[in-house]
Design a protein around this motif. Structure first.
Motif, short mmCIF file in Angstrom:
data_model
loop_
_atom_site.label_atom_id
_atom_site.label_comp_id
_atom_site.label_asym_id
_atom_site.label_seq_id
_atom_site.Cartn_x
_atom_site.Cartn_y
_atom_site.Cartn_z
N THR A 1 2.66 -2.41 -1.40
CA THR A 1 2.88 -0.96 -1.53
C THR A 1 3.21 -0.29 -0.20
O THR A 1 3.69 0.84 -0.20
CB THR A 1 1.62 -0.28 -2.10
OG1 THR A 1 0.52 -0.51 -1.22
CG2 THR A 1 1.30 -0.82 -3.49
N GLY A 2 2.91 -0.96 0.92
CA GLY A 2 3.10 -0.31 2.21
C GLY A 2 2.07 0.76 2.48
O GLY A 2 2.30 1.66 3.29
N LEU A 3 0.89 0.67 1.84
CA LEU A 3 -0.15 1.68 1.99
C LEU A 3 -1.42 1.07 2.58
O LEU A 3 -1.82 -0.04 2.21
CB LEU A 3 -0.50 2.30 0.63
CG LEU A 3 0.61 3.07 -0.09
CD1 LEU A 3 0.11 3.51 -1.47
CD2 LEU A 3 1.05 4.29 0.71
N PHE A 4 -2.04 1.81 3.51
CA PHE A 4 -3.38 1.50 4.00
C PHE A 4 -4.32 2.57 3.47
O PHE A 4 -4.00 3.76 3.48
CB PHE A 4 -3.45 1.55 5.53
CG PHE A 4 -2.84 0.39 6.24
CD1 PHE A 4 -2.47 -0.77 5.57
CD2 PHE A 4 -2.63 0.43 7.62
CE1 PHE A 4 -1.91 -1.84 6.23
CE2 PHE A 4 -2.07 -0.64 8.30
CZ PHE A 4 -1.72 -1.78 7.59
N ASP B 1 -2.37 -2.14 0.42
CA ASP B 1 -2.32 -3.48 1.01
C ASP B 1 -3.61 -3.81 1.77
O ASP B 1 -3.97 -4.98 1.91
CB ASP B 1 -1.13 -3.58 1.97
CG ASP B 1 0.19 -3.33 1.27
OD1 ASP B 1 0.28 -3.60 0.06
OD2 ASP B 1 1.14 -2.86 1.93
N ALA B 2 -4.27 -2.79 2.30
CA ALA B 2 -5.49 -3.00 3.07
C ALA B 2 -6.37 -1.76 2.99
O ALA B 2 -5.88 -0.65 2.77
CB ALA B 2 -5.17 -3.31 4.53
N ILE B 3 -7.66 -1.96 3.17
CA ILE B 3 -8.63 -0.86 3.21
C ILE B 3 -9.42 -0.99 4.50
O ILE B 3 -9.98 -2.05 4.79
CB ILE B 3 -9.58 -0.89 1.99
CG1 ILE B 3 -8.79 -0.69 0.70
CG2 ILE B 3 -10.66 0.18 2.13
CD1 ILE B 3 -9.63 -0.85 -0.57
N GLY C 1 -5.97 -10.70 -2.88
CA GLY C 1 -4.95 -10.60 -1.84
C GLY C 1 -5.05 -9.39 -0.95
O GLY C 1 -4.27 -9.26 0.00
N GLY C 2 -5.98 -8.48 -1.20
CA GLY C 2 -6.15 -7.33 -0.33
C GLY C 2 -6.88 -7.69 0.94
O GLY C 2 -7.53 -8.75 1.03
N ARG C 3 -6.80 -6.84 1.93
CA ARG C 3 -7.47 -7.07 3.21
C ARG C 3 -8.41 -5.91 3.50
O ARG C 3 -8.04 -4.74 3.32
CB ARG C 3 -6.45 -7.22 4.33
CG ARG C 3 -5.54 -8.43 4.14
CD ARG C 3 -4.38 -8.45 5.12
NE ARG C 3 -3.51 -9.59 4.88
CZ ARG C 3 -2.36 -9.80 5.51
NH1 ARG C 3 -1.94 -8.94 6.43
NH2 ARG C 3 -1.62 -10.87 5.23
N VAL C 4 -9.61 -6.24 3.94
CA VAL C 4 -10.62 -5.24 4.26
C VAL C 4 -11.02 -5.39 5.72
O VAL C 4 -11.30 -6.50 6.17
CB VAL C 4 -11.86 -5.38 3.35
CG1 VAL C 4 -12.96 -4.41 3.79
CG2 VAL C 4 -11.48 -5.14 1.90
N VAL C 5 -11.04 -4.27 6.44
CA VAL C 5 -11.45 -4.26 7.84
C VAL C 5 -12.58 -3.26 8.00
O VAL C 5 -12.47 -2.12 7.54
CB VAL C 5 -10.29 -3.88 8.78
CG1 VAL C 5 -10.75 -3.89 10.24
CG2 VAL C 5 -9.11 -4.82 8.59
N LEU D 1 -5.62 -5.73 12.61
CA LEU D 1 -6.33 -6.73 11.81
C LEU D 1 -5.89 -6.65 10.34
O LEU D 1 -5.80 -7.67 9.66
CB LEU D 1 -7.84 -6.52 11.90
CG LEU D 1 -8.53 -6.90 13.21
CD1 LEU D 1 -10.03 -6.66 13.10
CD2 LEU D 1 -8.25 -8.34 13.58
N ALA D 2 -5.64 -5.44 9.86
CA ALA D 2 -5.20 -5.27 8.47
C ALA D 2 -3.82 -5.90 8.25
O ALA D 2 -3.50 -6.32 7.13
CB ALA D 2 -5.16 -3.79 8.11
N LEU D 3 -3.03 -5.98 9.31
CA LEU D 3 -1.70 -6.58 9.20
C LEU D 3 -1.72 -8.08 9.45
O LEU D 3 -0.77 -8.78 9.10
CB LEU D 3 -0.75 -5.93 10.21
CG LEU D 3 -0.38 -4.47 9.98
CD1 LEU D 3 0.32 -3.90 11.20
CD2 LEU D 3 0.49 -4.33 8.74
N SER D 4 -2.77 -8.58 10.07
CA SER D 4 -2.80 -9.98 10.50
C SER D 4 -2.89 -10.93 9.30
O SER D 4 -3.68 -10.70 8.38
CB SER D 4 -4.00 -10.22 11.43
OG SER D 4 -4.13 -11.60 11.72
#
Length: 387
Positions: free
Chosen positions: A61-64, A119-121, A146-150, A339-342
């Motif tokens: 989605t291109g969203l954080f 894509d990440a939270i 598949g989501g990323r959490v920081v 980190l959310a992009l890594s």
């Protein structure tokens, strides 16, 4: 009526699939001249791409999603700015939610971000000693999908990445520097005990004091905001019997045996000794403490000294300048976004800071008595620089 993708395709003389691949960001792109023709047609017709269609084409989605405790707090706004900077350079957008509006606000925000297929939270609010099991379950499933959490600081959320801020070392260093400057009496405004950040900073304060063979004159918990600092400081003053009014030489500490009726004209009734230093677990609490001291007619730093933690950007607007432990707040936000992009699921980042001595604490007592508070001095820094 909005312009349809089919109209753009017809105007450019290409198939609907080709127009979709150009405008929705598919990895399968046609020749450059065809792409330019499609983009020119979209511009001419005023076509705006459908975000849901783009997400399907890109599988992203291109969203954080960014969760903070209070967006009005300069600490969180600085971190948010760092997140935004990285997001923009990577062609992402940031959705923001604040958790200070209700008990379940963080869970509600996270569930909303999951439903929006972010894509990440990024969880910027200080983590609790025990995470809400509903939150942990929702985020564990999100990560499995598949989501990323920081998270900022340690967390028990399975699979979450973290930006580690060494709050214990920072608060230890702050006490050590102040002690080296001659400060020898401390009180602690501890913040909320259920928050990891507050507990870590208080732990560092206590460790450093123990190493010095001291203990705090008093330790008082309060909310992690200006009002919490204000109320905790009034409780601190009352518990220690420290009183004052607006006249010079007015400080009276009932526990020290000093005489408030001192007619010597000195700047403190506690002549020859360093004033009490209030260690606040963050800067906004420290600013609330300074307001409370003024409300009791006590001067900072002549009567009571104050030190904070974070070095929030708005400190430049306050006088006297606040001694604090500076964290690179925008950089923390940048690291969280990186980190959310890594692609590395085990990625972590580490941050340190440095002590900043200003007028509110740590200046030699003789200098305090000579120099009016209005004469602002440059920041004095010590310790390792932020990473």
């Amino acid at each position: 009526m909005p312009v349809k993708l089919s109209e753009v395709a017809r105007h450019a003389g290409v198939s609907l699939a080709t127009a979709s691949r150009v405008l929705n960001g598919s990895a399968r792109t046609p020749a450059a001249d065809i792409a330019e023709r499609v983009q020119a047609a979209a511009l001419e017709l005023g076509y705006v791409a459908n975000a849901q269609a783009q997400a399907l084409a890109r599988s992203a989605t291109g969203l954080f999603g960014l969760v903070v405790h209070d967006i009005a707090d300069p600490y969180f706004s600085a971190i948010a700015h760092g997140v935004q900077q990285v997001a923009l350079t990577s062609r992402r957008q940031v959705l923001l939610a604040s958790t200070d509006i209700g008990e379940d606000a963080e869970l509600t925000a996270v569930n909303a971000f999951i439903s929006y297929r972010t894509d990440a939270i990024i969880l910027a609010a200080s983590r609790r000693e025990t995470e809400d099991p509903r939150l942990s379950k929702a985020l564990a499933q999100y990560i499995a999908n598949g989501g990323r959490v920081v998270a900022l600081g340690g967390t028990s959320i399975p699979g979450a990445r973290s930006v580690h801020v060494d709050n214990v070392a920072g608060s230890r260093e702050l006490v050590e520097v102040l002690a080296h400057q001659g400060v020898n009496r401390f009180a602690i405004l501890a913040g909320p005990p259920e928050r990891n950040t507050a507990r870590s900073r208080v732990s560092g304060f206590l460790q450093a004091l123990n190493d010095l063979g001291q203990s705090p004159a008093v330790l008082i918990h309060g909310s992690f905001d200006s009002q919490g600092g204000y109320q905790a400081t009034l409780e601190c003053l009352d518990s220690l019997g420290i009183k004052g009014d607006s006249s010079p030489g007015s400080l009276r500490d009932d526990d020290s045996g000093s005489d408030s009726g001192n007619d010597s004209g000195s700047d403190s009734g506690n002549v020859g000794a360093q004033p009490l230093c209030i260690l606040a677990a963050n800067d906004v609490m420290a600013l609330g403490a300074m307001t409370a001291l003024r409300s009791r007619g006590l001067r900072v730093p002549e009567d009571v000294q104050v030190a904070g933690f974070d070095d929030i950007p708005t400190l430049r607007d306050h006088s006297p300048g606040l001694t604090t432990y500076r964290l690179p707040l925008e950089r923390i936000g940048e690291l969280a976004a990186e980190l959310a992009l890594s692609p590395d699921a085990n990625a972590t980042a580490h941050v340190t800071g440095q002590v900043i001595l200003r007028e509110s604490a740590g200046a030699p007592l003789a200098q305090l008595r000579r120099s009016p508070v209005a004469n602002r001095s440059p920041d004095s820094t010590t310790g390792p620089k932020g990473a």
